[in-house]
Design a protein around this motif. Structure first.
Motif, PDB file in Angstrom:
ATOM      1  N   VAL A 107       1.035  -0.760   0.060  1.00 46.41           N
ATOM      2  CA  VAL A 107      -0.082   0.046   0.112  1.00 46.41           C
ATOM      3  C   VAL A 107       0.550   1.011  -0.033  1.00 46.41           C
ATOM      4  CG1 VAL A 107      -1.732   1.050   1.447  1.00 46.41           C
ATOM      5  CG2 VAL A 107      -1.814  -0.939   1.353  1.00 46.41           C
ATOM      6  N   VAL A 108       2.211   1.260   0.377  1.00 48.31           N
ATOM      7  CA  VAL A 108       2.661   2.347   0.678  1.00 48.31           C
ATOM      8  C   VAL A 108       3.806   1.837   0.644  1.00 48.31           C
ATOM      9  CG1 VAL A 108       4.300   3.952   2.223  1.00 48.31           C
ATOM     10  CG2 VAL A 108       1.865   3.296   2.693  1.00 48.31           C
ATOM     11  N   ARG A 109       5.136   2.808  -0.408  1.00 43.24           N
ATOM     12  CA  ARG A 109       6.194   2.067  -1.657  1.00 43.24           C
ATOM     13  C   ARG A 109       7.101   3.349  -1.235  1.00 43.24           C
ATOM     14  NH1 ARG A 109       5.450  -2.014  -4.398  1.00 43.24           N
ATOM     15  NH2 ARG A 109       7.920  -1.892  -5.612  1.00 43.24           N
ATOM     16  N   HIS A 110       8.303   3.082  -0.806  1.00 39.14           N
ATOM     17  CA  HIS A 110       9.732   3.940  -1.029  1.00 39.14           C
ATOM     18  C   HIS A 110      10.116   4.084  -2.445  1.00 39.14           C
ATOM     19  CE1 HIS A 110      10.623   5.180   3.548  1.00 39.14           C
ATOM     20  NE2 HIS A 110       9.119   4.271   3.304  1.00 39.14           N
ATOM     21  N   VAL A 111       9.845   5.514  -2.669  1.00 47.46           N
ATOM     22  CA  VAL A 111      10.942   5.119  -4.037  1.00 47.46           C
ATOM     23  C   VAL A 111      11.503   6.962  -3.433  1.00 47.46           C
ATOM     24  CG1 VAL A 111       8.644   4.788  -4.861  1.00 47.46           C
ATOM     25  CG2 VAL A 111       8.803   7.107  -4.731  1.00 47.46           C
ATOM     26  N   GLU A 112      12.817   6.304  -4.594  1.00 47.54           N
ATOM     27  CA  GLU A 112      13.404   7.815  -5.096  1.00 47.54           C
ATOM     28  C   GLU A 112      12.620   8.901  -5.759  1.00 47.54           C
ATOM     29  OE1 GLU A 112      16.193   7.579  -3.753  1.00 47.54           O
ATOM     30  OE2 GLU A 112      16.031   6.199  -2.523  1.00 47.54           O
ATOM     31  N   PRO A 113      13.898  10.189  -5.522  1.00 51.33           N
ATOM     32  CA  PRO A 113      13.073  11.520  -6.225  1.00 51.33           C
ATOM     33  C   PRO A 113      13.494  10.882  -7.412  1.00 51.33           C
ATOM     34  CG  PRO A 113      14.648  11.998  -4.435  1.00 51.33           C
ATOM     35  CD  PRO A 113      14.338  11.079  -4.350  1.00 51.33           C
ATOM     36  N   ALA A 114      14.821  10.723  -8.192  1.00 57.07           N
ATOM     37  CA  ALA A 114      15.234  10.160  -9.641  1.00 57.07           C
ATOM     38  C   ALA A 114      14.023   9.021  -9.959  1.00 57.07           C
ATOM     39  CB  ALA A 114      16.171   9.905  -9.269  1.00 57.07           C
ATOM     40  N   THR A 115      12.784   8.314  -8.907  1.00 59.77           N
ATOM     41  CA  THR A 115      12.244   8.079  -9.985  1.00 59.77           C
ATOM     42  C   THR A 115      12.160   8.088 -11.227  1.00 59.77           C
ATOM     43  OG1 THR A 115      12.038   6.407  -8.035  1.00 59.77           O
ATOM     44  CG2 THR A 115      10.338   5.868 -10.083  1.00 59.77           C
ATOM     45  N   SER A 116      11.502   7.419 -12.271  1.00 57.50           N
ATOM     46  CA  SER A 116      10.287   8.091 -13.621  1.00 57.50           C
ATOM     47  C   SER A 116       8.601   8.056 -13.031  1.00 57.50           C
ATOM     48  CB  SER A 116      10.748   7.132 -15.147  1.00 57.50           C
ATOM     49  OG  SER A 116       9.847   5.746 -14.605  1.00 57.50           O
TER      50      SER A 116
END
Length: 397
Positions: A107-116
């Motif tokens: 439900v909640v996922r960590h992503v990086e700012p550079a994720t497209s």
């Protein structure tokens, strides 16, 4: 235009997003309630941080700090409706917030700012509701935020020992962004939701006259699915809905209403503007009949705020509850007025029209009905994003 759209990163969608409010997984539900009533956001992030004290240099070490879920008032309300919690809600509120977390791990996922942008859409299609993103830089520091000391003890901005601040993106954020570039999706956006095959016929319904308590599991599931519970008559005609988006702006005493009212009466209870006085009295009477003293005490503490005509009649506790309720409803009204009336479209409605409806009413779905108001199905943000994802795929080939 297509190339520019594909070049966007998650960071581009984070501009101006506020930093997250957070709670530790060990926080009690009672404290979480205070936090929920004191924030403009309907959800609060829950974090699990693996902290330990080093014996060698007496330093405080953090191995990992991650957002593992989110909670809202709907989680609390459904939790209090459980059979074991109905008779003693006060005891239930002393449990940790971990009991409220969804079993859905993505439900909640960590992503990086550079994720497209494309990668972000893929995660949402896979089931993510919120993407947790580190905030790269910030010119306004937390010192500019004026919060009372008690609130700071309960809700802290998510700055975890040098890891920085975080914000999160919702499905609505992505849909709004795509809507701003809708010209890139011509002619697909003009096609009907029926022709695109995104009408989900697996819907949740409750009969208008059925006990609202029978819909608790449906409400919980609709919260996870980012949908709603349709309230229909005996002929399957859509009358209204019990929506998590509306319940999120109620308080914990709504559990008493769910326990005692029909689905139809519950719609009136949760409608904007506050529950009618006759329904409030009906809930009180039925709680007494069922000898639910714990829930009755909790309900009466809040219902006096609804029925009192003079501030002088309120106790200090009542004044405190009143201020919380009014400040919360005030911030809500500034955003959008959500009623128990269902937001609807027709099978022939265009995708872009349905998107605009959902965004305008701050929901992640729109009911699809026939001309006679019988329910056909529901269109969700995730279904819309599948269409846009296929369009973006064609751009890349």
């Amino acid at each position: 235009m297509a190339a520019r759209l594909l070049a966007h990163e998650v960071a581009d969608l984070c501009l101006g997003k506020p930093s997250l409010n957070s709670l530790s997984i060990s926080t009690t539900i009672r404290h979480a309630l205070t936090a929920l009533k004191s924030t403009d956001d309907t959800h609060i992030s829950i974090w699990s941080c693996d902290h330990h004290h080093s014996k060698l240099d007496q330093s405080f070490v953090i191995n990992e700090c991650r957002c593992i879920g989110k909670i809202c008032m709907v989680d609390v309300i459904c939790y209090l409706c459980k059979e074991e919690n109905i008779k003693n809600p006060a005891l239930a509120l002393d449990c940790p917030v971990s009991v409220l977390l969804s079993h859905e791990t993505n439900v909640v996922r960590h992503v990086e700012p550079a994720t497209s942008l494309v990668e972000a859409i893929d995660l949402i299609i896979e089931g993510a509701q919120n993407l947790v993103v580190p905030i790269r830089s910030r010119t306004t520091i937390n010192s500019k935020r004026k919060q009372n000391v008690h609130h700071q003890e309960l809700v802290a901005h998510t700055t975890h020992a040098g890891l920085g601040e975080f914000c999160w993106l919702t499905q609505e954020d992505v849909i709004r962004f795509l809507l701003s570039s809708i010209g890139s999706f011509s002619p697909t956006a003009a096609y009907s939701v029926e022709s695109l095959g995104i009408i989900d016929i697996d819907i949740k319904t409750a009969n208008y006259h059925s006990p609202a308590s029978t819909a608790v599991e449906l409400i919980k599931n609709s919260l996870v699915d980012q949908t709603s519970v349709a309230v229909t008559d005996d002929d399957g005609i859509l009358i209204g809905e019990i929506s998590p988006f509306t319940l999120a702006y109620c308080d914990e005493t709504t559990a008493a209403a769910i326990t005692t009212l029909s689905a139809g009466d519950l719609m009136a209870y949760i409608d904007c503007g506050g529950p009618p006085e006759d329904i409030v009295k009906l809930v009180e009477m039925r709680l007494k009949e069922r000898n639910l003293k714990g829930m009755l005490d909790e309900f009466l503490m809040n219902s006096t705020i609804l029925s009192s005509s003079s501030d002088d009649e309120l106790s200090p506790l009542g004044e405190k509850m009143k201020s919380l309720r009014y400040s919360r409803s005030s911030s809500y009204s500034a955003r959008i007025t959500r009623r128990a009336e269902a937001i609807v479209c027709y099978p022939g409605s265009s995708l872009v029209a349905v998107m605009i409806q959902a965004v305008a009413h701050r929901v992640s779905y729109v009911w699809v009905i026939e001309e006679d108001c019988s329910v056909v199905g529901i269109v969700r943000f995730s279904g819309m994003l599948e269409v846009f994802r296929a369009h973006l795929e064609s751009m890349m080939n």
